[in-house]
Every structure is written in C-alpha cells, then in structure tokens.
Design a protein around this motif. Structure first.
Motif, short mmCIF file in Angstrom:
data_model
loop_
_atom_site.label_atom_id
_atom_site.label_comp_id
_atom_site.label_asym_id
_atom_site.label_seq_id
_atom_site.Cartn_x
_atom_site.Cartn_y
_atom_site.Cartn_z
N THR A 465 -15.41 -6.45 7.46
CA THR A 465 -14.81 -7.22 6.38
C THR A 465 -15.75 -8.33 5.89
OG1 THR A 465 -12.63 -6.79 7.34
CG2 THR A 465 -12.77 -8.51 5.68
N ILE A 466 -16.39 -9.03 6.82
CA ILE A 466 -17.34 -10.07 6.43
C ILE A 466 -18.50 -9.46 5.66
CG2 ILE A 466 -19.04 -11.71 7.33
CD1 ILE A 466 -17.07 -12.38 9.55
N SER A 473 -19.25 -11.06 -2.89
CA SER A 473 -19.65 -12.37 -3.42
C SER A 473 -21.00 -12.28 -4.11
CB SER A 473 -19.70 -13.40 -2.29
OG SER A 473 -18.43 -13.57 -1.69
N ARG A 474 -21.92 -11.51 -3.54
CA ARG A 474 -23.25 -11.39 -4.13
C ARG A 474 -23.20 -10.72 -5.48
NH1 ARG A 474 -26.11 -7.83 -0.61
NH2 ARG A 474 -25.89 -6.15 -2.14
N VAL A 475 -22.48 -9.60 -5.59
CA VAL A 475 -22.44 -8.88 -6.86
C VAL A 475 -21.63 -9.65 -7.91
CG1 VAL A 475 -22.72 -6.65 -5.74
CG2 VAL A 475 -20.42 -7.50 -6.19
N SER A 476 -20.78 -10.58 -7.45
CA SER A 476 -20.01 -11.40 -8.40
C SER A 476 -20.75 -12.67 -8.79
CB SER A 476 -18.64 -11.77 -7.79
OG SER A 476 -17.90 -10.61 -7.47
N GLY A 477 -21.94 -12.87 -8.23
CA GLY A 477 -22.73 -14.06 -8.56
C GLY A 477 -22.35 -15.29 -7.78
N ASN A 481 -21.15 -18.55 -1.54
CA ASN A 481 -20.21 -17.81 -0.67
C ASN A 481 -20.93 -16.68 0.05
OD1 ASN A 481 -17.85 -19.23 -0.96
ND2 ASN A 481 -17.06 -17.99 -2.63
N ALA A 482 -21.81 -15.98 -0.68
CA ALA A 482 -22.56 -14.88 -0.07
C ALA A 482 -23.41 -15.40 1.09
CB ALA A 482 -23.43 -14.20 -1.12
N ARG A 483 -24.02 -16.61 0.89
CA ARG A 483 -24.84 -17.19 1.96
C ARG A 483 -23.98 -17.47 3.20
NH1 ARG A 483 -29.55 -20.10 1.44
NH2 ARG A 483 -29.16 -20.47 -0.78
N ALA A 484 -22.79 -18.03 2.98
CA ALA A 484 -21.94 -18.38 4.12
C ALA A 484 -21.48 -17.12 4.86
CB ALA A 484 -20.72 -19.17 3.63
N TYR A 485 -21.09 -16.11 4.08
CA TYR A 485 -20.68 -14.86 4.72
C TYR A 485 -21.86 -14.20 5.45
CZ TYR A 485 -16.04 -14.74 2.58
OH TYR A 485 -14.74 -15.02 2.24
N GLU A 490 -24.38 -12.47 10.49
CA GLU A 490 -25.47 -12.50 11.46
C GLU A 490 -24.98 -12.93 12.83
OE1 GLU A 490 -29.65 -13.31 9.24
OE2 GLU A 490 -28.27 -15.02 9.31
N ARG A 491 -24.07 -13.90 12.85
CA ARG A 491 -23.52 -14.33 14.14
C ARG A 491 -22.68 -13.22 14.78
NH1 ARG A 491 -22.36 -19.01 11.12
NH2 ARG A 491 -20.15 -18.42 11.01
#
Length: 557
Positions: A465-466, A473-477, A481-485, A490-491
C-alpha cells in the motif's frame, strides 16, 4: 470370508467357476483389449493387475488362463472379501497344502507356513488372489513378494483395486513383479472405435466425443454405449449387436455419460460426495484439502479419497508436493454442473480457498481466480500484491477477473485498481476518462487505507500500500508526499517486513495446510526498488536512485 475357486488340472474346468460358455454375457468382456490377451505372461513370479473398478481385471485374467497353453497342473482361485479379521494366509495354507504332497503343519506365522508348503510343490501351480484390496497390508504385501521370490513352481496373480506397497520400489527392487495398471488396461481410441464397430454402431461426432471423454475407462465406455440396455442390443451368434431399430433415436452416448456421472453420486456417502463435487469444479483435490473441506481428521479424509479412487471416480496423480486427485474426465463436466446445486455454498467456498492456498506458489493467477470466485477479495488482493508482476503477465485473463469488480470493491481493495491501471494505461483503446476515473478510485482507496499517510501504523499489506501511495503521489505531482512515502517504504523493506501478511480471512486458516507457501517473490521486491529509484529521480536525488539500483542488483544476485 473368502470364496475358493479351483481348476484341478490343465484339461478340465472348475466345477465352481463357470466356463465362458456357461456364464451369462457380460459387457466387461466385450471391452478387453485384444493386445492384452496376447501378451506373454511369466510362468513364475508375481503378476499384479491393479486398477479401479470397471477395468475387467478378473475377466482379463480368466481369459489369459483359459487360453494359456503352457504346461501346468492346476490353477487355484482365492477371492477375498471384507471381513473383520484377515484370513487370507490361513486360506492359502489350506489351498496349497494338498498340492504339496505334505501335511500342513503350522510352525510359526501363517505366512511362514505357506512359504514352507509352497517350497514343496512338485509341479507348477498358478495361484490367483482376486479382490486383494480387501486384504492388502504392508505385512501381507511383503509376504506375497517373498513367496513369489523364493518358490519357483508357483505363479501368483494378484487382482485388486489397490495395494499398499506391492507395486512400490521397496518391493520391486528385490522381487520380479509384472504390473498392469489403468494405463495398460484402458482402451485406446482405436480399440474403443473397434468395439463400437463390432457392436454395429455407426460412428458419428457425438459417439466420437463420448468415447474420447470416457478416457479409455472400460466402465465409462460401456456406460456411453449403454451396453446393459436390452432394448438397445440383441444377442446374436456373433455376440451382442446394436438393434439400430426403434430405439435408435434414444441412443445418446453423451447423455448416457451424464447419467453415469449422476449415478456415481449415489455410490458414495455425503463426505466423499463433497470431495468428488469439489474435484469436478477444481483442477484437483488433495488430502489436506479433503481435511479442510470436510473439517475431519486425516484418517477420515484418506478413507474418502481411497474409496473414490477405488471406484475410479478420482484419478491419483503424483505432484510436486504429494499426490493429487483429479476427477475422471468421463464424469467431470456433468458433476461440475451438479456441484452448483448439490454443493453447499460454504463447502464450495472452503474448497476454492483451500485449493488457492495449495497452488498460490506454483500458480498465483489460479489462486487469485479461485479467491475471487470464492468472494474472499481480501485474500485475493494479498495474493495479487505479493505476485503483482506474475499475475499481470497474463493480461487478458487478469483483466477478465478485475473488470467485473464493483466500484466499492475497487475502493476497498486498491491493489485491484492499481492492477487495472497498469493493464489498461498502455492500451490505446482505453479512453482517458476511464483512466482518470480509475486514478480517482485508487486515491480514495489508498487514503482510506492510510488515514495518517506515511505515519499510519504498520499492518497487513502495508508495504504494497505504501508503495502504491508513493507512485500515486508521484504521478499526481505531489512530490513531498511521494518523498515521505518513499522513506516509509525504505524502512519497510527490511528482512522481517518484506512478506505481506495474509491474515484476517479464511485463507489464513487454509494456508497453514501448505507449509511450502512463500508469499513474496524477488520480482515483487524488484518492483519496489525500481519505483523508489524512479521517485528519487523525480525528486532530483540521483545519489539515492543509484544506491537503490545497487540494492536491486544485490537482491537479485
């Protein structure tokens, strides 16, 4: 209780076993493959004729012996039947003692006594043990093999629907055994057509299809030809012949097979009937699946499978993780139709879910299809998330499963929407409005599943899901948010978190019967790393992108 049938010498017939002329016509003998009657049979050792009911085993052996021109002094038939205590070896001792020229003196076990008597046989004896499935056991099988191996004047022919270990390499490594099974006793396509021609039945498309569907099983072939129907056949000096008269319009081989399948249901009790109907709807059933379906112990499930196998209704096939049981092709389609009304909804759902748990490693798409059919969409989404690329490889079949899903299902299970987008986006015939609609549903589903965004506590399907939320978020610009996800993903990609948990559904219960189940493949892990790299590049973080691609290469090496 055993029934004894004797042939005193090679030139006379048994007083208790009728000759071919004295016996009433039996359809089984019509379908004995001619090639078997001319096969040379050894005059010592052990011959095993082992197949389910309906393969004319006894008729074939009887015909062998009646046409055997080799020198022998006698033939002895011993027929087993179900009893509380095994009595086979006591009976063999009584039968063979008069032929050995010595009195029977019991010393030790019955098996040892029979062996001692058999060693004193002065002439060749053929011993036929019929219906041996009623007496087979590890001890008895080993004793028979030892008897055949150490006595040179005794030829043993064993007839039965099953044996414990008599046909296993444990036995055949030491004892010469000639084994004939269903593959040997089945009629070939040419033999089936020849049988119809000898009966005077003209070959047409329907008859050809019915004989092909019968799969060489003599019992199913006789059912398709309706050989037991006196209105269809008359006795002539040349044997049975099709009347081709007023009953001809009623002759329907395919309908006869369907009636045969319905009749098969009346032969088994309710538990075995559930397994048989499940096998007709599924590709196969197994012992663990039988236990899961009937909610019974292993012994009860094994007995049900054994009964169905001995009747020929299920065909055992050795698979990677143990034996599987396939519904015989002659009855499968008819029983699959009956399953919708005869099999309770709960039983059908358990069958689908249980089989999905067994095949998810080898065939994720099949497991996904079964779970969708069972209505277990939560488990279906988990399988899809864990095998995303493998399932989407078969685009047409996956689209056929996903497109009928309701809007509510697409929102509740956003991985379905992600798969639809991945499959439909490259297709030029899909309008932009459809893609925008799917993106909106996808975002709604992800927002509902991640109410606190990247800070949402780790739970079932969280990794997938993440990852989806990062891409959406990335494709929506929405790059922050994309960075946070991306950081949350990665974690999550640690050794103890890479497998999405399959919990919260009945699939979780079913999967415990399949210890070899593995949930996440390297392909899916590669997708996560590639998307992290793509997100890093969109953020201008080339160092992280390079590091992620290095991790990808390491994980695949």
């Amino acid at each position: 209780m055993l029934r004894l049938e004797n042939t005193p010498d090679s030139g006379s017939k048994s007083a208790t076993r009728p000759t071919a002329q004295e016996r009433p016509p039996h359809p089984a003998e019509v379908s004995i493959p001619d090639r078997l009657l001319h096969d040379p049979q050894p005059h010592h050792g052990l011959t095993l004729v082992c197949a389910p009911t309906g393969y004319a085993k006894t008729a074939i052996v009887r015909t062998w012996l009646e046409n055997d021109n080799s020198e022998r002094t006698s033939v002895r038939w011993v027929r087993c039947s179900p009893t509380r205590d095994p009595v086979l070896w006591d009976e063999l001792e009584r039968v063979l003692a008069p032929l050995s020229g010595v009195s029977s003196t019991r010393a030790g076990t019955p098996e040892a006594a029979v062996l001692a008597i058999a060693r004193q046989l002065p002439k060749h004896v053929t011993l036929v043990i019929d219906d041996y499935h009623f007496e087979t056991s590890v001890r008895s099988d080993l004793a028979l093999a030892n008897l055949a191996r150490t006595t040179h004047h005794l030829r043993i022919i064993v007839i039965g629907r099953r044996v414990e270990i008599l046909n296993s390499t444990v036995v055949t490594a030491r004892t010469r055994i000639t084994a004939l099974g269903p593959a040997d006793l089945s009629l070939t396509a040419d033999e089936s057509a020849d049988l119809a021609a000898r009966l005077g039945i003209p070959m047409d498309e329907q008859l050809t299809a019915a004989l092909r569907k019968a799969g060489g099983w003599p019992l199913a072939i006789r059912a398709a030809l309706d050989l037991g129907n006196g209105a269809q056949y008359v006795d002539t000096p040349d044997g049975q012949k099709w009347t081709a008269g007023a009953s001809q319009p009623l002759f329907n081989p395919m309908a006869n097979l369907e009636a045969f399948a319905r009749g098969a249901l009346s032969l088994v009790e309710s538990g075995a009937r559930q397994i048989m109907l499940a096998a007709a709807e599924l590709d196969a059933v197994t012992l663990p699946l039988g236990r899961h379906l009937l909610r019974c112990d292993e012994h009860s499930a094994q007995n049900a499978l054994r009964h169905l196998t001995e009747l020929g209704l299920l065909v055992p096939v050795q698979a990677e993780f143990g034996p599987e049981y396939h519904c015989h092709p002659s009855i499968r389609s008819a029983l699959a139709l009956l399953a919708s009304s005869w099999l309770a909804d709960g039983s059908r759902r358990r069958a689908y879910i249980g089989r999905a748990a067994e095949v998810v490693v080898q065939s994720p798409l099949r497991a996904f299809r079964l779970l969708c059919a069972a209505g277990d969409l939560a488990a279906a989404e988990t399988v899809l998330a864990a095998n995303f690329s493998r399932i989407l490889d078969d685009a047409d079949r996956t689209l056929a499963l996903l497109r009928p899903l309701s809007e509510a299902a697409l929102v509740a299970y956003p991985t379905f929407t992600a798969a639809l987008l991945a499959l439909e986006n490259p297709r030029p015939e899909v309008p932009a409005s459809r893609l925008c609609y799917l993106v909106r549903l996808w975002r709604r589903g992800l927002d509902a599943r991640l109410p606190q965004g990247p800070a949402t506590p780790f739970g079932s399907l969280q990794v997938a899901t993440i990852g989806q939320a990062m891409v959406a978020s990335r494709v929506s610009g929405e790059l922050e948010n994309a960075r946070a996800y991306m950081s949350a993903l990665e974690r999550s990609l640690t050794p103890h978190n890479t497998d999405p948990a399959m919990t919260g559904t009945s699939f979780d219960e079913a999967r415990h019967m399949t210890p070899q189940l593995r949930q996440t493949s390297d392909d899916e892990l590669a997708i996560f790393y590639l998307e992290i790299a793509a997100t890093s590049l969109s953020l201008g973080d080339t160092r992280r992108a390079r590091r992620t691609l290095t991790q990808l290469r390491t994980s695949l090496s």
